[in-house]
Structures are given as C-alpha cells and as structure tokens.
Motif scaffolding. Structure first.
Motif, PDB file in Angstrom:
ATOM      1  N   LEU A 113      -0.650   9.069  -6.087  1.00 18.71           N
ATOM      2  CA  LEU A 113      -1.124   7.951  -5.276  1.00 18.71           C
ATOM      3  C   LEU A 113      -0.595   6.624  -5.797  1.00 18.71           C
ATOM      4  N   SER A 114      -0.374   5.724  -4.865  1.00 17.84           N
ATOM      5  CA  SER A 114       0.128   4.390  -5.160  1.00 17.84           C
ATOM      6  C   SER A 114      -1.024   3.395  -5.222  1.00 17.84           C
ATOM      7  N   GLY A 115      -0.808   2.297  -5.913  1.00 15.10           N
ATOM      8  CA  GLY A 115      -1.731   1.169  -5.827  1.00 15.10           C
ATOM      9  C   GLY A 115      -1.310   0.288  -4.657  1.00 15.10           C
ATOM     10  N   GLY A 116      -1.692  -0.993  -4.711  1.00 11.80           N
ATOM     11  CA  GLY A 116      -1.305  -1.920  -3.650  1.00 11.80           C
ATOM     12  C   GLY A 116      -2.298  -1.903  -2.503  1.00 11.80           C
ATOM     13  N   SER A 117      -2.115  -2.826  -1.581  1.00 14.48           N
ATOM     14  CA  SER A 117      -3.096  -2.984  -0.501  1.00 14.48           C
ATOM     15  C   SER A 117      -2.815  -2.088   0.699  1.00 14.48           C
ATOM     16  N   THR A 118      -1.558  -1.728   0.950  1.00 13.28           N
ATOM     17  CA  THR A 118      -1.235  -0.975   2.171  1.00 13.28           C
ATOM     18  C   THR A 118      -1.909   0.398   2.219  1.00 13.28           C
ATOM     19  N   PRO A 119      -1.932   1.157   1.119  1.00 11.76           N
ATOM     20  CA  PRO A 119      -2.524   2.495   1.245  1.00 11.76           C
ATOM     21  C   PRO A 119      -4.050   2.520   1.257  1.00 11.76           C
ATOM     22  N   LYS A 120      -4.695   1.407   0.914  1.00 11.09           N
ATOM     23  CA  LYS A 120      -6.162   1.444   0.772  1.00 11.09           C
ATOM     24  C   LYS A 120      -6.866   1.974   2.031  1.00 11.09           C
ATOM     25  N   GLY A 123       1.016   6.642  -9.476  1.00 13.35           N
ATOM     26  CA  GLY A 123       2.406   6.185  -9.558  1.00 13.35           C
ATOM     27  C   GLY A 123       2.574   5.072 -10.577  1.00 13.35           C
ATOM     28  N   ASP A 124       1.563   4.228 -10.693  1.00 17.41           N
ATOM     29  CA  ASP A 124       1.620   3.151 -11.681  1.00 17.41           C
ATOM     30  C   ASP A 124       0.219   2.605 -11.917  1.00 17.41           C
ATOM     31  N   GLU A 125       0.126   1.764 -12.946  1.00 21.10           N
ATOM     32  CA  GLU A 125      -1.177   1.187 -13.305  1.00 21.10           C
ATOM     33  C   GLU A 125      -0.950  -0.128 -14.036  1.00 21.10           C
ATOM     34  N   ARG A 126      -1.890  -1.038 -13.857  1.00 22.41           N
ATOM     35  CA  ARG A 126      -1.865  -2.276 -14.636  1.00 22.41           C
ATOM     36  C   ARG A 126      -2.554  -2.005 -15.984  1.00 22.41           C
ATOM     37  N   VAL A 127      -2.144  -2.767 -16.998  1.00 26.38           N
ATOM     38  CA  VAL A 127      -2.735  -2.570 -18.321  1.00 26.38           C
ATOM     39  C   VAL A 127      -4.045  -3.355 -18.377  1.00 26.38           C
ATOM     40  N   SER A 134      -7.263  -2.962 -11.446  1.00 27.22           N
ATOM     41  CA  SER A 134      -6.924  -1.565 -11.762  1.00 27.22           C
ATOM     42  C   SER A 134      -6.633  -0.759 -10.501  1.00 27.22           C
ATOM     43  N   ASN A 135      -5.513  -0.059 -10.503  1.00 25.88           N
ATOM     44  CA  ASN A 135      -5.212   0.845  -9.379  1.00 25.88           C
ATOM     45  C   ASN A 135      -6.229   1.978  -9.335  1.00 25.88           C
ATOM     46  N   PHE A 136      -6.605   2.472 -10.527  1.00 29.67           N
ATOM     47  CA  PHE A 136      -7.599   3.540 -10.544  1.00 29.67           C
ATOM     48  C   PHE A 136      -8.877   3.071  -9.861  1.00 29.67           C
ATOM     49  N   LEU A 152       3.907   6.075  -1.750  1.00 27.52           N
ATOM     50  CA  LEU A 152       4.379   4.835  -2.369  1.00 27.52           C
ATOM     51  C   LEU A 152       4.174   3.675  -1.407  1.00 27.52           C
ATOM     52  N   GLY A 153       4.114   2.465  -1.972  1.00 30.73           N
ATOM     53  CA  GLY A 153       4.255   1.258  -1.178  1.00 30.73           C
ATOM     54  C   GLY A 153       5.581   0.627  -1.568  1.00 30.73           C
ATOM     55  N   MET A 154       5.948  -0.447  -0.907  1.00 32.85           N
ATOM     56  CA  MET A 154       7.168  -1.169  -1.299  1.00 32.85           C
ATOM     57  C   MET A 154       6.851  -2.658  -1.365  1.00 32.85           C
ATOM     58  N   GLY A 155       7.202  -3.291  -2.464  1.00 37.71           N
ATOM     59  CA  GLY A 155       6.989  -4.735  -2.592  1.00 37.71           C
ATOM     60  C   GLY A 155       8.010  -5.515  -1.765  1.00 37.71           C
ATOM     61  N   ASP A 156       7.714  -6.794  -1.535  1.00 41.47           N
ATOM     62  CA  ASP A 156       8.644  -7.650  -0.776  1.00 41.47           C
ATOM     63  C   ASP A 156      10.010  -7.721  -1.463  1.00 41.47           C
ATOM     64  N   GLY A 193      11.380  -5.209  -2.925  1.00 40.05           N
ATOM     65  CA  GLY A 193      11.991  -3.876  -2.911  1.00 40.05           C
ATOM     66  C   GLY A 193      11.525  -2.971  -4.043  1.00 40.05           C
ATOM     67  N   HIS A 194      10.509  -3.393  -4.804  1.00 43.98           N
ATOM     68  CA  HIS A 194      10.066  -2.493  -5.894  1.00 43.98           C
ATOM     69  C   HIS A 194       9.229  -1.349  -5.344  1.00 43.98           C
ATOM     70  N   ILE A 195       9.257  -0.243  -6.066  1.00 42.17           N
ATOM     71  CA  ILE A 195       8.369   0.892  -5.802  1.00 42.17           C
ATOM     72  C   ILE A 195       7.680   1.232  -7.124  1.00 42.17           C
ATOM     73  N   ALA A 196       6.436   1.752  -7.027  1.00 43.38           N
ATOM     74  CA  ALA A 196       5.619   1.934  -8.226  1.00 43.38           C
ATOM     75  C   ALA A 196       5.748   0.632  -9.039  1.00 43.38           C
ATOM     76  N   SER A 197       6.043   0.676 -10.336  1.00 39.14           N
ATOM     77  CA  SER A 197       6.338  -0.577 -11.053  1.00 39.14           C
ATOM     78  C   SER A 197       7.785  -0.562 -11.536  1.00 39.14           C
ATOM     79  N   GLY A 252       6.221  -9.711   5.996  1.00 40.78           N
ATOM     80  CA  GLY A 252       6.830 -10.075   4.713  1.00 40.78           C
ATOM     81  C   GLY A 252       7.764  -9.009   4.167  1.00 40.78           C
ATOM     82  N   LYS A 253       7.660  -7.793   4.679  1.00 47.34           N
ATOM     83  CA  LYS A 253       8.505  -6.699   4.187  1.00 47.34           C
ATOM     84  C   LYS A 253       9.731  -6.475   5.084  1.00 47.34           C
ATOM     85  N   ALA A 254       9.788  -7.181   6.221  1.00 48.74           N
ATOM     86  CA  ALA A 254      10.777  -6.832   7.247  1.00 48.74           C
ATOM     87  C   ALA A 254      12.225  -6.951   6.758  1.00 48.74           C
TER      88      ALA A 254
HETATM   89  C1  6PG Z   1       1.007  -1.548  -7.264  1.00 51.82           C
HETATM   90  C2  6PG Z   1       2.040  -0.669  -6.694  1.00 51.82           C
HETATM   91  C3  6PG Z   1       3.193  -1.303  -6.004  1.00 51.82           C
HETATM   92  C4  6PG Z   1       2.832  -1.504  -4.541  1.00 51.82           C
HETATM   93  C5  6PG Z   1       3.738  -2.504  -3.885  1.00 51.82           C
HETATM   94  C6  6PG Z   1       3.362  -2.763  -2.459  1.00 51.82           C
HETATM   95  O1  6PG Z   1       0.257  -1.065  -8.062  1.00 51.82           O
HETATM   96  O2  6PG Z   1       0.960  -2.719  -6.903  1.00 51.82           O
HETATM   97  O3  6PG Z   1       1.984   0.634  -6.851  1.00 51.82           O
HETATM   98  O4  6PG Z   1       4.401  -0.632  -6.138  1.00 51.82           O
HETATM   99  O5  6PG Z   1       2.876  -0.291  -3.860  1.00 51.82           O
HETATM  100  O6  6PG Z   1       3.669  -3.699  -4.611  1.00 51.82           O
HETATM  101  O7  6PG Z   1       2.073  -3.292  -2.447  1.00 51.82           O
HETATM  102  P1  6PG Z   1       1.312  -3.672  -1.121  1.00 51.82           P
HETATM  103  O8  6PG Z   1       0.979  -2.397  -0.432  1.00 51.82           O
HETATM  104  O9  6PG Z   1       0.081  -4.380  -1.620  1.00 51.82           O
HETATM  105  O10 6PG Z   1       2.210  -4.555  -0.333  1.00 51.82           O
END
Ligand code: 6PG
Length: 252
Positions: free
Chosen positions: A38-45, A67-71, A79-81, A134-138, A140-144, A209-211
């Motif tokens: 599972l990914s963090g970020g707002s899109t999958p919530k 997929g990733d976590e903040r310290v 926290s993504n968890f 996964l999500g994708m940042g503006d 182009g990042h995935i996970a961290s 913002g991702k377009a």
């Molecule tokens: C995180 C992520 C990160 C995220 C992207 C997109 O923990 O932030 O795993 O890779 O998926 O930054 O985030 P949004 O869905 O919030 O745009």
C-alpha cells in the motif's frame, strides 16, 4: 501499460476497489495468499476507506506491506501507517501479524535494514507481491523514490544517510532504503528492486497538478532519473494507471 480514465473520483475509487478485490481473489485462488503493498499519500485514502466496507474480502489470507514511510512514530499525523490504519486496517478482520509496517519511530537505517530482511525472506524464494498500489507526486516520484535518487539506478550502497544518499543493508539491490525527500524529510522506501517484483502494479493519479507530469511519464522520452515513475515503463509485471479527468487532461 494500460491507462484507465475516469470522469470523477467516485468512479475511480469504485474501479480501484473492484480491481483490488479481483487481484486478491485471483491470488488466493492461485497461491492461497495475497501480498499487497500500500501507498501513502492522499489519492488512495478514499480507496482504502471504500475497501474497508467490502464484504467477503479475503483478509485472513492477506499480507499488507508499505511502499514507504515517514520517519515519525506510527501515531503521528504524517505517518503512512496511521493513515492506512485509520482508513482501512482498523476496520477489517486482518491478523495484526500480517500487517508489515515500516518502523518509522526507529533509526531509519535500522528500520530500512529490518524491512529489507523481511522482504528478502518474503520475496527471496522467487515470490512476488500480488498487487502494489502507488501514487505519483507532481514531480514524478513514486513511493519515496524522488528525481535524482541514487536508487533509480540501483546504487543503493552508501556510507551515510543524507541528501538523497540511500542505505543498502550490506548488499546490492537492497529492497528497502533510508532516504531523504527533497524537503529534507527522512523516509524509508521500497527500492525499485522490490517494487518491480509485483505481478500487478496500479498507480492512482488524480488532480490537475499531475497532468503535465503524467503526460511526460507516459508519453515523453524515458528518463527515470528525472521522472522516477517512468521506471514503471520498464517493469516486468502488469501496470495499470487509474487516472481521473483532471489528471488526464493533457494525455493524447
Ligand atoms: C507518500 C507516498 C508518495 C505519494 C505521492 C502522491 O507517502 O507520500 O507514498 O509516493 O504516493 O506523493 O501523493 P498524493 O496521492 O497525495 O498526491
């Protein structure tokens, strides 16, 4: 790669939930368990929230990875968890021993090393994740895995933990690494070596913002150093993009 476009977020969420469920049922039928990242970020919530209400989901056979976590500690707002737990895990009958969170509260190098060992035991014998969300940042990042990250070219080994240097716990092709986001925030992330070992990878992308980045990632010249999400163009498994209308506006 397959791109699925949706008019609104509720259609995207419903399709993503059906997709997770289908992947789970298929994995359990074939192998008796479902290994989900599972990914963090707002899109999958909202997908997690909707998934928590699905009846008959094979939670007893599911393992959840991150997929990733903040310290930060697991109760921290960043926290993504915490997000995944509040949206999904706290509401479903999953054995806590099958929830494999990254220890954001620990020293990041030790936490990455422990997660690497866990994944080495899980994926080592030719196994693979069944589904990675996964999500994708503006940017182009995935996970961290951010633009310029040494992880993109498998350069996991480094003597220190700073800038975008990454930790490899004693071997090439580490499965987890301690990194810093461009903001300076320390994080733990799966590496490309781990992420690519997924039968199915699904990327959830929404918002205007991702377009531009989405267009670059899907149709531009391949340069994953600049656009890490382009690693997915070289992934061996099935990759599906779930994209809403605003994010898809610049796609051909
Ligand atoms: C995180 C992520 C990160 C995220 C992207 C997109 O923990 O932030 O795993 O890779 O998926 O930054 O985030 P949004 O869905 O919030 O745009």
């Amino acid at each position: 790669m397959h791109v699925r476009r949706f008019d609104g977020s509720s259609a995207l969420v419903a399709a993503a939930v059906r997709h997770v469920r289908a992947c789970a049922e298929c994995a359990v039928r074939a192998r008796g368990e479902f290994l989900l990242v599972l990914s963090g970020g707002s899109t999958p919530k909202p997908v997690y929230e909707a998934l928590s209400r699905v009846r008959g989901f094979p939670w007893a056979a599911t393992h959840v990875f991150f997929g990733d976590e903040r310290v930060v500690p697991p109760a921290d707002a960043a926290s993504n968890f915490r997000m995944v737990n509040e949206a999904l895990l706290a509401h479903v009958p999953i054995d806590p021993a099958r929830i494999h969170r990254m220890a954001g509260e620990a020293d990041p190098m030790s936490a990455a090393s422990a997660y690497d060992a866990l994944l080495r035991a899980t994926l080592g014998a030719g196994a693979a994740f069944d589904l990675t969300l996964l999500g994708m940042g503006d940017d182009g990042h995935i996970a961290s895995i951010f633009p310029g990250s040494p992880l993109i070219h498998g350069e996991g080994a480094a003597s220190g933990f700073g800038g975008q240097r990454a930790l490899a716990p004693g071997h090439d092709h580490a499965f987890a690494a301690a990194v810093r986001a461009p903001s300076g925030q320390p994080r733990i992330t799966l590496t490309p070596a781990a992420l690519r070992q997924s039968r199915v990878t699904s990327v959830l992308v929404s918002g205007a913002g991702k377009a531009s980045m989405l267009r670059e990632v899907l149709t531009g010249p391949v340069d994953p150093t600049q656009r890490p999400a382009q690693l997915l163009r070289q992934w061996p498994g099935r990759v599906t993009w779930f994209v809403d209308r605003d994010a898809a506006v610049r796609l051909p």
